[in-house]
Structures are given as C-alpha cells and as structure tokens.
Design a protein around this motif. Structure first.
Motif, PDB file in Angstrom:
ATOM      1  N   ALA A   1       0.829  -1.210   0.000  1.00 42.63           N
ATOM      2  CA  ALA A   1       0.000   0.000   0.000  1.00 42.63           C
ATOM      3  C   ALA A   1       0.863   1.260   0.000  1.00 42.63           C
ATOM      4  N   THR A   2       1.987   1.223   0.715  1.00 46.13           N
ATOM      5  CA  THR A   2       2.879   2.379   0.756  1.00 46.13           C
ATOM      6  C   THR A   2       3.505   2.614  -0.612  1.00 46.13           C
ATOM      7  N   VAL A   3       3.885   1.537  -1.285  1.00 41.08           N
ATOM      8  CA  VAL A   3       4.446   1.668  -2.641  1.00 41.08           C
ATOM      9  C   VAL A   3       3.411   2.284  -3.579  1.00 41.08           C
ATOM     10  N   LYS A   4       2.167   1.850  -3.467  1.00 39.04           N
ATOM     11  CA  LYS A   4       1.110   2.412  -4.312  1.00 39.04           C
ATOM     12  C   LYS A   4       0.928   3.901  -4.045  1.00 39.04           C
ATOM     13  N   THR A   5       1.030   4.304  -2.777  1.00 39.07           N
ATOM     14  CA  THR A   5       0.918   5.727  -2.432  1.00 39.07           C
ATOM     15  C   THR A   5       2.063   6.521  -3.041  1.00 39.07           C
ATOM     16  N   HIS A   6       3.283   5.980  -2.945  1.00 43.00           N
ATOM     17  CA  HIS A   6       4.435   6.658  -3.550  1.00 43.00           C
ATOM     18  C   HIS A   6       4.236   6.806  -5.063  1.00 43.00           C
ATOM     19  N   LEU A   7       3.699   5.759  -5.695  1.00 45.73           N
ATOM     20  CA  LEU A   7       3.465   5.822  -7.141  1.00 45.73           C
ATOM     21  C   LEU A   7       2.460   6.914  -7.500  1.00 45.73           C
ATOM     22  N   LEU A   8       1.410   7.047  -6.705  1.00 46.62           N
ATOM     23  CA  LEU A   8       0.428   8.101  -6.958  1.00 46.62           C
ATOM     24  C   LEU A   8       1.065   9.477  -6.855  1.00 46.62           C
ATOM     25  N   HIS A   9       1.966   9.652  -5.875  1.00 46.79           N
ATOM     26  CA  HIS A   9       2.678  10.928  -5.742  1.00 46.79           C
ATOM     27  C   HIS A   9       3.590  11.165  -6.951  1.00 46.79           C
ATOM     28  N   ILE A  10       4.224  10.093  -7.409  1.00 50.30           N
ATOM     29  CA  ILE A  10       5.107  10.203  -8.589  1.00 50.30           C
ATOM     30  C   ILE A  10       4.302  10.614  -9.814  1.00 50.30           C
ATOM     31  N   TYR A  11       3.150   9.962 -10.017  1.00 43.94           N
ATOM     32  CA  TYR A  11       2.312  10.307 -11.163  1.00 43.94           C
ATOM     33  C   TYR A  11       1.922  11.784 -11.120  1.00 43.94           C
ATOM     34  N   ALA A  12       1.560  12.248  -9.933  1.00 44.90           N
ATOM     35  CA  ALA A  12       1.131  13.645  -9.799  1.00 44.90           C
ATOM     36  C   ALA A  12       2.278  14.602 -10.107  1.00 44.90           C
ATOM     37  N   LYS A  13       3.466  14.290  -9.592  1.00 38.13           N
ATOM     38  CA  LYS A  13       4.609  15.180  -9.794  1.00 38.13           C
ATOM     39  C   LYS A  13       5.075  15.198 -11.245  1.00 38.13           C
ATOM     40  N   LEU A  14       5.009  14.036 -11.894  1.00 36.01           N
ATOM     41  CA  LEU A  14       5.445  13.954 -13.291  1.00 36.01           C
ATOM     42  C   LEU A  14       4.313  14.253 -14.267  1.00 36.01           C
ATOM     43  N   GLU A  15       3.101  14.424 -13.716  1.00 32.75           N
ATOM     44  CA  GLU A  15       1.911  14.733 -14.529  1.00 32.75           C
ATOM     45  C   GLU A  15       1.674  13.651 -15.579  1.00 32.75           C
ATOM     46  N   VAL A  16       1.650  12.399 -15.113  1.00 22.01           N
ATOM     47  CA  VAL A  16       1.429  11.256 -15.994  1.00 22.01           C
ATOM     48  C   VAL A  16       0.329  10.378 -15.387  1.00 22.01           C
ATOM     49  N   PRO A  17      -0.287   9.507 -16.208  1.00 21.63           N
ATOM     50  CA  PRO A  17      -1.413   8.698 -15.708  1.00 21.63           C
ATOM     51  C   PRO A  17      -1.054   7.304 -15.206  1.00 21.63           C
ATOM     52  N   ASP A  18       0.135   6.779 -15.576  1.00 24.67           N
ATOM     53  CA  ASP A  18       0.404   5.382 -15.224  1.00 24.67           C
ATOM     54  C   ASP A  18       1.903   5.113 -15.114  1.00 24.67           C
ATOM     55  N   ARG A  19       2.224   3.857 -14.819  1.00 24.02           N
ATOM     56  CA  ARG A  19       3.610   3.438 -14.578  1.00 24.02           C
ATOM     57  C   ARG A  19       4.506   3.642 -15.793  1.00 24.02           C
ATOM     58  N   ALA A  20       4.026   3.169 -16.943  1.00 27.83           N
ATOM     59  CA  ALA A  20       4.854   3.270 -18.150  1.00 27.83           C
ATOM     60  C   ALA A  20       5.157   4.728 -18.485  1.00 27.83           C
ATOM     61  N   SER A  21       4.155   5.571 -18.358  1.00 25.82           N
ATOM     62  CA  SER A  21       4.350   6.991 -18.648  1.00 25.82           C
ATOM     63  C   SER A  21       5.307   7.628 -17.644  1.00 25.82           C
ATOM     64  N   ALA A  22       5.232   7.172 -16.395  1.00 26.72           N
ATOM     65  CA  ALA A  22       6.119   7.715 -15.366  1.00 26.72           C
ATOM     66  C   ALA A  22       7.566   7.372 -15.655  1.00 26.72           C
ATOM     67  N   VAL A  23       7.815   6.140 -16.049  1.00 27.05           N
ATOM     68  CA  VAL A  23       9.177   5.714 -16.389  1.00 27.05           C
ATOM     69  C   VAL A  23       9.693   6.478 -17.590  1.00 27.05           C
ATOM     70  N   ALA A  24       8.844   6.635 -18.599  1.00 25.56           N
ATOM     71  CA  ALA A  24       9.247   7.356 -19.799  1.00 25.56           C
ATOM     72  C   ALA A  24       9.557   8.819 -19.484  1.00 25.56           C
ATOM     73  N   ALA A  25       8.688   9.444 -18.695  1.00 30.23           N
ATOM     74  CA  ALA A  25       8.892  10.845 -18.336  1.00 30.23           C
ATOM     75  C   ALA A  25      10.139  11.023 -17.507  1.00 30.23           C
ATOM     76  N   ALA A  26      10.415  10.068 -16.600  1.00 29.74           N
ATOM     77  CA  ALA A  26      11.599  10.148 -15.759  1.00 29.74           C
ATOM     78  C   ALA A  26      12.876  10.047 -16.578  1.00 29.74           C
ATOM     79  N   HIS A  27      12.885   9.164 -17.570  1.00 23.04           N
ATOM     80  CA  HIS A  27      14.054   9.063 -18.452  1.00 23.04           C
ATOM     81  C   HIS A  27      14.212  10.355 -19.278  1.00 23.04           C
ATOM     82  N   ARG A  28      13.099  10.860 -19.744  1.00 21.41           N
ATOM     83  CA  ARG A  28      13.143  12.069 -20.575  1.00 21.41           C
ATOM     84  C   ARG A  28      13.685  13.268 -19.790  1.00 21.41           C
ATOM     85  N   ARG A  29      13.350  13.350 -18.532  1.00 22.32           N
ATOM     86  CA  ARG A  29      13.789  14.463 -17.696  1.00 22.32           C
ATOM     87  C   ARG A  29      15.141  14.256 -17.019  1.00 22.32           C
ATOM     88  N   GLY A  30      15.713  13.077 -17.218  1.00 24.91           N
ATOM     89  CA  GLY A  30      16.999  12.812 -16.592  1.00 24.91           C
ATOM     90  C   GLY A  30      16.917  12.394 -15.149  1.00 24.91           C
TER      91      GLY A  30
END
Length: 209
Positions: free
Chosen positions: A178-207
C-alpha cells in the motif's frame, strides 16, 4: 558495556515497540521514554543517555531545533533520528543540527541495532534513501532533475523501471504494498502522468532515471 538509550516519539505504540525490540539486546538499556521535545530535554539532562533515538515531528520543540537543544545540554550524547520522513526539509535540518544518524522506521531491526551501536561509537549511520539524498545535494549537476521526487520516490520508480511489480518493490524496500502504491500516486502527480509506463518514460526524458 551497556548502552543507555532514551526513546523519543509521540506515539505510545511506537515507544512500546521500540522498548520491546531494543530490550532483546543484552547490551542495550532503555532508561527512559519521552512523548515530545520538552520532556526529552528534561529526561536527557537527568539520565545522560549514550544514544537518543528520536522522531522529528512531535510536540515542540522538534526536528532540528530539538536536536540542537539536546546537544547543547548533553553534548556527549549521540542523536539517532528514527522517523518516517526522508524529504529535504526533514533530513537536512536534522543532519545540520548534529544528528549522527538518520534511519527510516521501516528499517529491519538488525539495521536498527547496528545503527545504535555505530552511533554510540561516533559513526555516522544513514538509511539508503537518506544517503542518496545527501549525495544528491553535494552533486547538484546530477541531482537537479531528480529533485522533483523524494529519495524514497526515486527508489520506488527505479525499481518499477526495472520491471518490478508493486509487491516486489515493496519487498525490496521493506515497505508495505500500500505504501508503494501511495508513492506511485505521488510520482504520477509530480510527473503529470497517468500510469507506470508513462512515469518511467517521463523520468528518463527528464533525466531523473
């Protein structure tokens, strides 16, 4: 040699748990417990413990202010932070105030025991996420893109990028799923993405990764 310990936390259940856990070690003696900063200062002066294990967010004084006051009154005592918070605003003031160690509460008990003994010897002890945060602070050219995420969020996202499931990431970081899921929701919000794949892609794009 028996190490005399003072536990400072505003949650009775946490204090009870720590007392029970630390009491399993023959070289530890929990000489007192405090529910807030003012009580911690009084007990520290009276008991002169070898190591104080303290949370950060409690009835005032707390955080870096409490650590500074403790070290003014009992300068030979080592301060080991034990908390759930690993953001810049928590870690940096605590370290700057003089805490010798900083552990996250999800650390395995053996890590806690080692940390207490190391702190008593005057050795610095840091949770991996805290060490990563401090390293990032002294390497600004590397840390700037990833400053968007907390150290723990970066750890979670790194594991997700490696293809780990939420359950596998939780096990690797000694967190609940549950804690991991909460962290993921925070990550999605900060990176402005809807899901895991988009978060990984955005993170690589931003360095960030």
């Amino acid at each position: 040699m028996t190490l005399r310990l003072l536990v400072v936390d505003d949650h009775p259940v946490v204090r009870d748990g720590l007392r029970g856990m630390l009491g399993t070690q023959p070289d530890f003696e929990v000489t007192g417990e405090a529910a807030g900063g003012a009580e911690a200062l009084t007990l520290a002066e009276a008991l002169r413990p070898d190591v104080i294990l303290t949370d950060l967010r409690m009835p005032e004084p707390s955080g870096g202010t409490l650590i500074r006051l403790l070290l003014e009154r009992v300068p030979d005592t080592r301060i080991l932070v034990l908390t759930t918070h690993d953001t810049d605003s928590d870690v940096l003031p605590a370290i700057e105030a003089g805490a010798i160690g900083y552990l996250i509460k999800d650390a395995p008990r053996e890590d806690l025991f080692r940390a207490v003994r190391a702190a008593a010897r005057g050795e610095t002890v840091l949770s991996p996420s805290v060490a990563a945060l401090l390293l990032a602070r002294v390497r600004p050219q590397w840390s700037a893109p990833r400053a968007l995420l907390s150290a723990r969020e970066h750890e979670v996202l790194t594991l997700i990028a490696e293809g780990r499931t939420n359950r596998e990431a939780a096990a690797a970081l000694f967190l609940s799923e549950a804690t991991v899921k909460t962290h993921l929701l925070h990550i999605y919000a900060k990176l402005e993405v809807p899901d895991r794949a988009s978060a990984v892609a955005a993170a690589h794009r931003r360095g960030i990764l």
